[in-house]
Design a protein around this motif. Structure first.
Motif, mmCIF file in Angstrom:
data_model
loop_
_atom_site.group_PDB
_atom_site.id
_atom_site.type_symbol
_atom_site.label_atom_id
_atom_site.label_comp_id
_atom_site.label_asym_id
_atom_site.label_seq_id
_atom_site.Cartn_x
_atom_site.Cartn_y
_atom_site.Cartn_z
ATOM 1 N N HIS A 72 0.828 -1.023 0.008
ATOM 2 C CA HIS A 72 -0.034 -0.055 -0.013
ATOM 3 C C HIS A 72 0.903 1.389 -0.016
ATOM 4 N N ALA A 73 2.128 1.342 0.720
ATOM 5 C CA ALA A 73 2.862 2.511 0.806
ATOM 6 C C ALA A 73 3.569 2.723 -0.844
ATOM 7 N N ASP A 74 3.819 1.514 -1.231
ATOM 8 C CA ASP A 74 4.422 1.271 -2.753
ATOM 9 C C ASP A 74 3.228 2.149 -3.698
ATOM 10 N N ALA A 75 1.900 1.521 -3.466
ATOM 11 C CA ALA A 75 1.068 2.372 -4.323
ATOM 12 C C ALA A 75 0.720 3.893 -4.153
ATOM 13 N N GLU A 112 -8.953 5.200 -2.640
ATOM 14 C CA GLU A 112 -9.024 5.482 -4.043
ATOM 15 C C GLU A 112 -7.704 4.864 -4.832
ATOM 16 N N ILE A 113 -6.545 5.135 -3.871
ATOM 17 C CA ILE A 113 -5.346 4.617 -4.459
ATOM 18 C C ILE A 113 -5.231 3.087 -4.366
ATOM 19 N N GLN A 148 -6.593 -2.027 -9.865
ATOM 20 C CA GLN A 148 -7.260 -1.933 -11.421
ATOM 21 C C GLN A 148 -5.937 -2.303 -12.164
ATOM 22 N N THR A 149 -4.847 -1.466 -11.654
ATOM 23 C CA THR A 149 -3.499 -1.435 -12.644
ATOM 24 C C THR A 149 -2.964 -2.749 -12.423
#
Length: 691
Positions: free
Chosen positions: A401-404, A423-424, A430-431
């Motif tokens: 999650h920190a990477d995203a 949202e991220i 999706q990515t």
């Protein structure tokens, strides 16, 4: 040697036994002669036993035999006055026989004793050699050998104890083994020692075991030991073999450190970050605390690496690591995941504001200049932040999650930090799904090419097509090409995908030629990542040559951003492509860097005006002015100009009037399948659709 021990003397036996024998015989002969002369007695042969005996004792049977022979000769000379060997008296004859017999007996005994002495000497030498060899072997061994008796005291110590414990062997005799062993060897303590001495078995009684030992100076060191039981003439001994393993432990520590730390920066690597981070997370979970994950990625680090080399890049990464370590508290963790990606685990977090303050500090610290040799370089970080327990319950989830969040910060303009949000998460999911589907689709060749025609605006003739990639399946039909091309670039699949597009476009060009179409120009889009590949021109030339297409029919469309990322490399690549015979079109001109100063340096054949300037050209004066400017610039530079996004007949006429060469857009034709293009061509040619 045997006689020299029994009869200590000056050592004449080993030096001149025959000379001494001869002297003794002469002395006896002189005494006998004088006795006969003055006493008038016959020769007493027994006098000559003295040199024979002395020779046997001092020299063995050879000097004794020599003494016997000389003594006999002298005795005969003394016995027979007339110097003849005739002996008339029987008693003289008997005396001589007795003398010879006794001398032979003495010689035989001397030979026996000499052989016995030799064997005794050899035995003593063998025993001494065995003892010396055993002592040398034990002394040369890196293992200290101790013999321990039933009360736990040391009775025997090898010379090697000096190397292991710094004691001389004699200093340990009579002392308890606990002087040397601090922890371990429980078998030698209490009932364990009694059990060893009362056991029926001999030989090894324990496997190798680790223990802690003490040297003479009191320092402790790790050791390895085994035990064996042996029976010796003085009784039973427990033999302990103790080896110092300090060097091995240090080597293992270094190997473990190398396996768990990044060799360049010395920071924990990915494996150790996950291991130590899991401990910090478990502690936070037990105490109800929060921890934060900061994911760092350096902005524009790759150009620095490519421009100045990996040595400079490595030195910059080392300085980044030092700045990260200096900015953390003692109970925090920072590690390098690989490349220019770092992660920090902040423990005992009370509020998001504290995390934001630390992240802001890192933004400032990592953005300061890096002085490397004679260079002064700059970079900046993009930082993604996730917080336990809100953003995840395990370390892997928190880091992802920190990477995203970091990618969101990078896309938002770099040199900033971003907290993770749902949202991220949805965007990242999706990515990720898109990338996974893309991998399978490339493997299964789940793609098609469609072709959008472009025409000569003056003659209204069909002159070429642009090959556009479409992704079959699911909702991919409505997916913009730019989106999955960007995904292919991220996951490293743009190279095989781009080569497939070029190969299919060349093959389709030849199929149309065989169906009677004129030699069209085939425009193929080239990704920025694909264009920056060192061997792109060579691979493209091989594909074109293998397909049989004339290279002059192929046109590569590249964007401003692709060629402006590295001007020198781009100019070299474009020159090589030009040398191979292909044409170059600058796509989306005016939307990139507006690099007019470099435009004349590149071997570009065509400028392609972005559709954003063409859509409203018949109603917007500004759009018309921009189009006129670009067309005039292209003409001055000797380039062909093509406009994309034409949506009306009026647009075609207006662009033709201001000097635009080629046109493309939905009014002319939407992208169509290759099998429909022939039909479209003949219909457009005979019905004059664009007049």
């Amino acid at each position: 040697m045997f006689f020299s021990k029994v009869f200590p003397g000056p050592g004449i036996r080993t030096r001149h036994p025959f000379a001494v024998t001869f002297v003794l015989v002469l002395a006896c002969a002189f005494l006998q002669y004088q006795g006969r002369r003055y006493l008038g007695q016959r020769t007493p042969f027994g006098l000559f036993y003295i040199p024979v005996m002395a020779s046997a004792i001092l020299g063995g049977w050879r000097p004794a035999l020599f003494a016997s022979s000389v003594s006999l000769l002298l005795a005969l000379l003394l016995v027979v006055p007339e110097f003849t060997f005739y002996i008339s008296r029987p008693q003289d004859m008997g005396a001589m026989v007795v003398f010879i017999t006794v001398c032979l007996f003495i010689c035989a005994m001397a030979a026996v004793l000499e052989r016995a002495e030799g064997r005794a000497h050899a035995f003593l030498l063998s025993a001494q050699e065995r003892e010396h060899t055993l002592g040398a072997l034990l002394g040369a061994s890196p293992t200290a050998v101790l013999g321990i008796v039933s009360d736990g005291k040391i009775r025997f110590a090898s010379e090697s104890v000096a190397r292991v414990f710094d004691y001389r062997p004699g200093e340990l005799i009579g002392q308890s083994f606990e002087v040397l062993v601090v922890n371990g060897l429980r078998q030698l303590r209490g009932e364990g020692l009694n059990n060893l001495f009362n056991a029926d078995t001999l030989g090894s009684v324990s496997e190798l075991q680790e223990l802690q030992c003490r040297r003479k100076d009191g320092s402790l060191f790790p050791a390895e030991a085994s035990l064996a039981v042996a029976d010796v003439p003085s009784g039973r001994l427990v033999v302990s073999y103790i080896a110092d393993i300090s060097e091995r432990r240090e080597a293992e520590r270094k190997i473990l450190h190398a396996a768990r730390h990044d060799p360049l920066t010395g920071l924990p690597n990915r494996a150790l970050v996950y291991e130590l981070g899991a401990h910090l997370l478990a502690s936070a979970r037990r105490h109800g605390d929060s921890i934060a994950i900061l994911f760092f990625d350096l902005d524009r680090f790759k150009p620095i690496n490519d421009t100045y080399g990996h040595t400079v890049g490595d030195k910059m990464l080392q300085q980044v690591a030092q700045r990260l370590k200096s900015g953390l508290r003692g109970n925090d963790l920072v590690g390098r995941l690989g490349g220019d990606e770092f992660v920090a685990v902040l423990s005992d977090i009370r509020a998001d504001d504290a995390v934001l303050r630390m992240a802001s500090g890192f933004l400032h610290t990592l953005s300061e200049p890096y002085r490397i040799d004679a260079l002064e370089l700059r970079t900046s970080p993009s930082i993604g932040i996730s917080v336990y327990p809100n953003d995840g319950d395990d370390l892997d989830t928190l880091i992802r999650h920190a990477d995203a969040a970091m990618y969101h910060a990078k896309n938002a303009g770099r040199n900033t930090c971003q907290f993770f949000t749902q949202e991220i998460y949805l965007h990242a999911r999706q990515t990720f799904d898109l990338e996974q589907r893309l991998r399978h689709s490339i493997t299964d060749s789940d793609f098609d090419l469609v072709y959008q025609p472009f025409i000569d605006l003056r003659s209204r003739k069909f002159v070429g097509v642009e090959a556009l990639l479409r992704w079959r399946g699911m909702d991919a039909s409505n997916m913009a090409q730019e989106r999955f091309i960007a995904a292919a670039e991220r996951i490293g699949l743009i190279k095989p995908l781009g080569e497939w597009v070029l190969q299919q476009a060349c093959l389709q060009h030849e199929k149309w030629r065989n169906l009677g179409l004129p030699p069209l120009r085939m425009a193929v889009n080239v990704s920025a990542v694909q264009f920056r590949e060192k061997d792109f021109s060579e691979r493209a030339a091989r594909i074109i040559q293998h397909s049989g297409v004339n290279p002059s029919c192929i046109e590569f469309e590249v964007t401003e951003s692709a060629i402006m990322s590295d001007v020198e490399e781009a100019a070299d690549m474009l020159a090589r492509l030009k040398h191979d015979g292909v044409s170059i079109a600058l796509d989306d001109f005016g939307t990139g860097y507006s690099s007019l100063s470099y435009l004349s340096q590149f071997p570009i054949n065509k400028l392609k005006i972005d559709k954003s300037f063409i859509l409203n050209i018949d109603t917007d004066a500004r759009s018309l002015a921009i189009a006129e400017t670009v067309i005039a610039l292209g003409k001055k530079l000797g380039m062909t100009v093509i406009a994309e996004g034409i949506e009306s007949q009026a647009g075609i006429k207006m662009l033709a009037n201001i000097g635009c060469d080629l046109g493309q857009g939905f009014f002319i034709s939407k992208p169509i399948r290759p099998d429909h293009l022939v039909e479209w061509y003949y219909q457009a040619q005979y019905e004059h659709l664009f007049v």
